[in-house]
Design a protein around this motif. Sequence first.
Motif, PDB file in Angstrom:
ATOM      1  N   ALA A 324       0.848  -1.187   0.000  1.00 47.89           N
ATOM      2  CA  ALA A 324       0.000   0.000   0.000  1.00 47.89           C
ATOM      3  C   ALA A 324       0.883   1.236   0.000  1.00 47.89           C
ATOM      4  CB  ALA A 324      -0.910  -0.001   1.224  1.00 47.89           C
ATOM      5  N   PRO A 325       0.749   2.111  -0.986  1.00 49.28           N
ATOM      6  CA  PRO A 325       1.594   3.300  -1.053  1.00 49.28           C
ATOM      7  C   PRO A 325       1.484   4.142   0.215  1.00 49.28           C
ATOM      8  CG  PRO A 325       0.347   3.024  -3.083  1.00 49.28           C
ATOM      9  CD  PRO A 325      -0.193   2.033  -2.111  1.00 49.28           C
ATOM     10  N   GLY A 326       2.647   4.583   0.702  1.00 47.49           N
ATOM     11  CA  GLY A 326       2.696   5.433   1.884  1.00 47.49           C
ATOM     12  C   GLY A 326       2.757   4.682   3.190  1.00 47.49           C
ATOM     13  N   TRP A 327       2.706   3.349   3.148  1.00 47.14           N
ATOM     14  CA  TRP A 327       2.718   2.551   4.367  1.00 47.14           C
ATOM     15  C   TRP A 327       3.793   1.469   4.267  1.00 47.14           C
ATOM     16  CZ3 TRP A 327      -0.114   4.446   8.220  1.00 47.14           C
ATOM     17  CH2 TRP A 327      -1.139   5.355   7.876  1.00 47.14           C
ATOM     18  N   GLU A 328       4.600   1.368   5.307  1.00 43.41           N
ATOM     19  CA  GLU A 328       5.748   0.462   5.263  1.00 43.41           C
ATOM     20  C   GLU A 328       5.364  -1.006   5.412  1.00 43.41           C
ATOM     21  OE1 GLU A 328       8.851   1.572   7.961  1.00 43.41           O
ATOM     22  OE2 GLU A 328       8.513   3.720   7.671  1.00 43.41           O
ATOM     23  N   ASN A 329       4.262  -1.278   6.088  1.00 45.85           N
ATOM     24  CA  ASN A 329       3.984  -2.668   6.456  1.00 45.85           C
ATOM     25  C   ASN A 329       2.549  -3.098   6.147  1.00 45.85           C
ATOM     26  OD1 ASN A 329       2.829  -1.055   8.466  1.00 45.85           O
ATOM     27  ND2 ASN A 329       3.251  -2.541  10.096  1.00 45.85           N
ATOM     28  N   VAL A 330       1.986  -2.534   5.067  1.00 45.97           N
ATOM     29  CA  VAL A 330       0.625  -2.899   4.668  1.00 45.97           C
ATOM     30  C   VAL A 330       0.661  -3.464   3.244  1.00 45.97           C
ATOM     31  CG1 VAL A 330      -1.745  -2.125   4.308  1.00 45.97           C
ATOM     32  CG2 VAL A 330      -0.345  -1.091   6.119  1.00 45.97           C
ATOM     33  N   ILE A 331      -0.003  -4.580   3.064  1.00 46.34           N
ATOM     34  CA  ILE A 331      -0.087  -5.234   1.758  1.00 46.34           C
ATOM     35  C   ILE A 331      -1.556  -5.327   1.358  1.00 46.34           C
ATOM     36  CG2 ILE A 331       0.215  -7.452   0.556  1.00 46.34           C
ATOM     37  CD1 ILE A 331       2.790  -7.833   2.185  1.00 46.34           C
ATOM     38  N   LEU A 332      -1.824  -5.035   0.091  1.00 45.77           N
ATOM     39  CA  LEU A 332      -3.175  -5.097  -0.456  1.00 45.77           C
ATOM     40  C   LEU A 332      -3.360  -6.389  -1.249  1.00 45.77           C
ATOM     41  CD1 LEU A 332      -3.373  -1.436  -1.839  1.00 45.77           C
ATOM     42  CD2 LEU A 332      -4.263  -2.276   0.345  1.00 45.77           C
ATOM     43  N   ALA A 333      -4.494  -7.047  -1.022  1.00 42.91           N
ATOM     44  CA  ALA A 333      -4.865  -8.251  -1.779  1.00 42.91           C
ATOM     45  C   ALA A 333      -6.362  -8.138  -2.066  1.00 42.91           C
ATOM     46  CB  ALA A 333      -4.539  -9.508  -0.995  1.00 42.91           C
TER      47      ALA A 333
END
Length: 375
Positions: A324-333
């Motif tokens: 996720a742009p702007g976030w170091e530890n978030v992944i989008l699925a």
Amino acid sequence: MHTPDIVIVGGGVIGCSLAYHLSRQQVKVTLLERGEIGGEASSAAAGLFSWLKPQSKIRPMAAYNQFLATSQELFPQLVADLEEQTGLKLEYEQSGTLRTIHHEVRIARLQTWLQTCQEAGLNVQLLNEAETREREPLLTTELFGAVFFPGEGQVKAARVVEALALAARQHGVEIRPQTPVVGLKKHGSQITGVVTASGEVVHCQQLILAPGAWAAECGRWLQLNLPIVPQRGQILALHQPNPPVRHIIIGKGIYIAPKQDQTVIIGATNDDVGFNTRVTAGGISSLLSSAFQLMPALEHSNWDRAWAGLRPKTSDNQPILGRAPGWENVILAVGHYSFGVLSSAITAQALTQLVLTGDTPTSLKPFGFERFVSP
């Protein structure tokens, strides 16, 4: 209570597949689902792997088709592993798909596309009317043939989710249904935890969002405008005619697919009605009308049931996968639209690689959120 390495929000086929694949790599996972596991689109899905469409203007192995083809190749082993581990039967079969041709001019237009498919190593066959009707005798006489995809198949979608969740639990995943997430705990550009409706904070090192049709709401927690909306698909089931349908058949804007419970399912509508999951007379009437045109003998089949689910639809009908742009530890699925079950294998495999290595696999690069951001 342990602090998980990863919290997954969403307990459909994508979330459960991620939990299963991550747990096999000894990652500690907690999965939170607002309702029941697999209770939304995943349980309503037809479970068809009919991904290759005869379209003369689209390369057969464009990035998204390659993504789906790779996932289809992963499924036989995934099914074997899950069935051995859980004892559940996923009803996987390569029934093949017939895409009917109702206008003679289409045959000439598809020649170049068919040649390109064959050059790419895809098993695609052009059948004439007699060959088509030999495979499916009950098809209408008003056709000129079909494009046949022998390698395409199907599974029982709800059983896939059930098996993934059970296997994930056996690998130590904490799965918590009826646990809506209502917000996030943040520190700078990191998410430190999720907040549930009861006020509980579940801490995590990484967060994966896989909430299906509810993705836009989750995006707002991150100040991201995820272009995902729910689209209702209505489906019905009839008892098998005689002789029985043996292949997935696609034509007249619908599919007809045989299932192992001696029914055929017919779908699906594409209704832009928000989060409304009601079955409507108009929707069912439209499906039956097209089905009777495609296979008139179905008029004599006994009724079984009808249902509806919500597809997570993006503006380009392709998923959003990766960081996720702007976030170091978030992944989008998110945003898998009609192919959540089919693409669950490659999605989970590739995102597990991202989690373990920190590098985005090549297979995911065409599907980043960045494609929706204007330069």
